[in-house]
Design an enzyme around this catalytic site. Structure first.
Site, mmCIF file in Angstrom:
data_model
loop_
_atom_site.group_PDB
_atom_site.id
_atom_site.type_symbol
_atom_site.label_atom_id
_atom_site.label_comp_id
_atom_site.label_asym_id
_atom_site.label_seq_id
_atom_site.Cartn_x
_atom_site.Cartn_y
_atom_site.Cartn_z
ATOM 1 N N TYR A 24 52.702 2.153 76.300
ATOM 2 C CA TYR A 24 52.269 3.155 75.152
ATOM 3 C C TYR A 24 53.111 2.842 73.723
ATOM 4 O O TYR A 24 52.406 3.228 72.698
ATOM 5 C CB TYR A 24 52.919 4.592 75.719
ATOM 6 N N ARG A 83 50.660 0.738 72.339
ATOM 7 C CA ARG A 83 49.157 1.291 71.781
ATOM 8 C C ARG A 83 49.617 2.033 70.747
ATOM 9 O O ARG A 83 48.681 2.198 69.598
ATOM 10 C CB ARG A 83 48.881 2.406 72.987
ATOM 11 N N VAL A 101 43.412 9.819 71.937
ATOM 12 C CA VAL A 101 44.736 10.072 71.541
ATOM 13 C C VAL A 101 45.138 9.504 70.349
ATOM 14 O O VAL A 101 46.370 9.595 69.828
ATOM 15 C CB VAL A 101 45.651 9.616 72.841
ATOM 16 N N HIS A 113 43.559 15.317 75.462
ATOM 17 C CA HIS A 113 44.438 14.482 76.458
ATOM 18 C C HIS A 113 45.749 14.038 75.785
ATOM 19 O O HIS A 113 46.303 13.129 75.911
ATOM 20 C CB HIS A 113 43.701 13.155 76.576
ATOM 21 N N CYS A 119 59.575 16.252 74.411
ATOM 22 C CA CYS A 119 60.820 16.030 75.250
ATOM 23 C C CYS A 119 60.633 16.993 76.528
ATOM 24 O O CYS A 119 60.377 18.151 76.496
ATOM 25 C CB CYS A 119 61.748 16.535 74.239
ATOM 26 N N CYS A 126 65.814 13.312 71.144
ATOM 27 C CA CYS A 126 64.956 14.059 71.112
ATOM 28 C C CYS A 126 65.525 14.784 69.350
ATOM 29 O O CYS A 126 66.658 15.157 69.403
ATOM 30 C CB CYS A 126 64.781 15.381 71.908
ATOM 31 N N SER A 174 32.217 8.145 78.551
ATOM 32 C CA SER A 174 31.274 7.871 79.835
ATOM 33 C C SER A 174 31.101 8.819 80.893
ATOM 34 O O SER A 174 30.118 8.542 81.580
ATOM 35 C CB SER A 174 31.959 6.656 80.407
ATOM 36 N N ASN A 181 25.555 8.131 72.498
ATOM 37 C CA ASN A 181 26.185 7.044 73.051
ATOM 38 C C ASN A 181 25.576 5.809 73.045
ATOM 39 O O ASN A 181 24.373 5.802 72.980
ATOM 40 C CB ASN A 181 26.515 7.593 74.548
ATOM 41 N N ALA A 228 27.798 4.876 67.534
ATOM 42 C CA ALA A 228 28.503 6.199 67.070
ATOM 43 C C ALA A 228 28.240 6.047 65.420
ATOM 44 O O ALA A 228 27.943 7.197 64.826
ATOM 45 C CB ALA A 228 29.668 6.326 67.325
HETATM 46 P P1 OAD Z 1 35.143 5.381 78.290
HETATM 47 O O1 OAD Z 1 35.824 3.779 78.364
HETATM 48 O O2 OAD Z 1 35.218 5.667 79.963
HETATM 49 O O3 OAD Z 1 33.808 5.336 77.808
HETATM 50 C C1 OAD Z 1 33.472 5.023 76.639
HETATM 51 C C2 OAD Z 1 31.958 5.372 76.287
HETATM 52 O O4 OAD Z 1 31.845 4.987 74.659
HETATM 53 C C3 OAD Z 1 31.117 4.472 77.042
HETATM 54 O O5 OAD Z 1 30.106 5.359 77.693
HETATM 55 C C4 OAD Z 1 30.526 3.552 75.887
HETATM 56 O O6 OAD Z 1 29.162 3.323 76.411
HETATM 57 C C5 OAD Z 1 30.620 4.138 74.828
HETATM 58 N N1 OAD Z 1 30.817 3.551 73.513
HETATM 59 C C6 OAD Z 1 31.066 2.194 73.376
HETATM 60 N N2 OAD Z 1 31.105 1.662 72.316
HETATM 61 C C7 OAD Z 1 30.388 2.788 71.471
HETATM 62 C C8 OAD Z 1 29.748 2.960 69.880
HETATM 63 N N3 OAD Z 1 30.191 1.985 69.255
HETATM 64 N N4 OAD Z 1 29.190 4.028 69.774
HETATM 65 C C9 OAD Z 1 28.830 4.757 70.638
HETATM 66 N N5 OAD Z 1 29.370 4.839 72.153
HETATM 67 C C10 OAD Z 1 29.906 3.606 72.445
HETATM 68 O O7 OAD Z 1 35.841 6.386 77.430
HETATM 69 P P2 OAD Z 1 36.370 7.841 77.728
HETATM 70 O O8 OAD Z 1 35.003 8.414 78.218
HETATM 71 O O9 OAD Z 1 36.639 8.389 76.154
HETATM 72 O O10 OAD Z 1 41.952 9.536 79.675
HETATM 73 O O11 OAD Z 1 37.377 8.033 78.899
HETATM 74 C C11 OAD Z 1 37.794 9.203 78.931
HETATM 75 C C12 OAD Z 1 39.380 9.232 79.552
HETATM 76 O O12 OAD Z 1 39.465 8.173 80.482
HETATM 77 C C13 OAD Z 1 40.132 8.918 78.242
HETATM 78 O O13 OAD Z 1 40.527 9.877 77.525
HETATM 79 C C14 OAD Z 1 41.425 8.660 78.900
HETATM 80 C C15 OAD Z 1 40.593 7.601 79.981
HETATM 81 O O14 OAD Z 1 41.360 7.214 81.283
HETATM 82 C C16 OAD Z 1 43.175 9.673 79.773
HETATM 83 O O15 OAD Z 1 44.011 8.765 79.769
HETATM 84 C C17 OAD Z 1 43.865 10.939 80.532
#
Ligand code: OAD
Length: 233
Positions: free
Chosen positions: A56, A59, A93, A109, A117, A136, A177, A201, A219
């Site tokens: 982290y 990141r 995040v 998230h 803390c 903290c 996704s 998407n 996007a």
């Molecule tokens: P994902 O990595 O699962 O999905 C990203 C989505 O963005 C996919 O459907 C891609 O097709 C799309 N994508 C990629 N580039 C793009 C662009 N330029 N324009 C539009 N769409 C694009 O990410 P999330 O769905 O955000 O949670 O993942 C959900 C959660 O899973 C995250 O918040 C995280 C992760 O594990 C935690 O850490 C709790």
């Protein structure tokens, strides 16, 4: 779209992809490079806190070099100009929605730029590493952890999110996704509550069949065009 007053927007990693932040799934995604079980669960943190904190810290440092793209700016414009209800629920995040100027943002998230803390439950803005276990700022305990929701933990502020979904006339999902619940279920909830549903998407999400309309593309192009439709008619 004169019949639309209240909007809920859900954003995911795809919104920040064109700012240079890795998505989670798909080729080269973060979860291909790191096992979720190693870095993103409470059990991983209990077992190997150094590995988790280092992950982290990397990141947190990386996102501080990133800037919002046209999608974030368009959503900030929507926030500034939309006179009806609006809630931008983000699974991200990073702070790129805020950097672009959006105010009505909810981080379900958590946030990389916060430390939480676990001794006194206070969250502090945090841009530096946590690996050295700094105290903290509120209580002095060396009990800070990333303020990021891990797998197996409850996302934040779900009551506020469901309250907004109940009022929504339009639910828009952008760059996610549809793999992670409860966010992945918002489209079904919205439909059942009578809202129109729109997906923007790069490719169809897992819940694509639940949307009234799907627009495919980056996007940075789709979001400004949709926001212009909403604001300029
Ligand atoms: P994902 O990595 O699962 O999905 C990203 C989505 O963005 C996919 O459907 C891609 O097709 C799309 N994508 C990629 N580039 C793009 C662009 N330029 N324009 C539009 N769409 C694009 O990410 P999330 O769905 O955000 O949670 O993942 C959900 C959660 O899973 C995250 O918040 C995280 C992760 O594990 C935690 O850490 C709790």
């Amino acid at each position: 779209m004169t019949d639309i007053r209240n909007i809920v927007v859900l954003t995911g990693a795809g919104v920040s992809a064109e700012s240079g932040i890795d998505t989670f799934r798909g080729g080269g995604g973060l979860w291909e490079q790191h096992r979720v079980e190693d870095v993103a669960t409470p059990e991983a943190f209990a077992r190997d806190p150094e590995l988790v904190l280092r992950f982290y810290d990397m990141r947190r440092a990386a996102i501080q070099t990133k800037e919002p793209n046209a999608a974030h700016h368009a959503l900030a414009r929507l926030d500034a100009e939309w006179e009806g209800g609006l809630l931008i629920v983000t699974q991200n995040v990073d702070d790129l929605h805020e950097q672009a100027g959006a105010k009505r943002v909810l981080h379900m998230h958590g946030e990389h730029l916060n430390a939480w803390c676990t001794a006194c439950d206070v969250r502090s803005r945090w841009t530096a590493p946590l690996i050295d276990r700094p105290p903290c700022p509120a209580c002095g305990a060396r009990s800070l952890r990333p303020d990021v929701v891990w797998f197996g933990e409850m996302p934040y502020r779900m009551d506020e999110i469901y309250a907004a979904l109940r009022e929504a006339d339009l639910f828009v999902s952008i760059g996610t996704s549809g793999a992670v619940y409860p966010a992945a279920g918002f489209v079904r909830d919205s439909r059942e509550l009578g809202a129109r549903t729109l997906e923007l998407n790069l490719e169809r999400s897992q819940g694509s069949a639940w949307f009234d309309e799907t627009r495919l593309g980056p996007a940075s192009e789709l979001v400004p065009a949709w926001v212009a439709e909403m604001l300029d008619g």
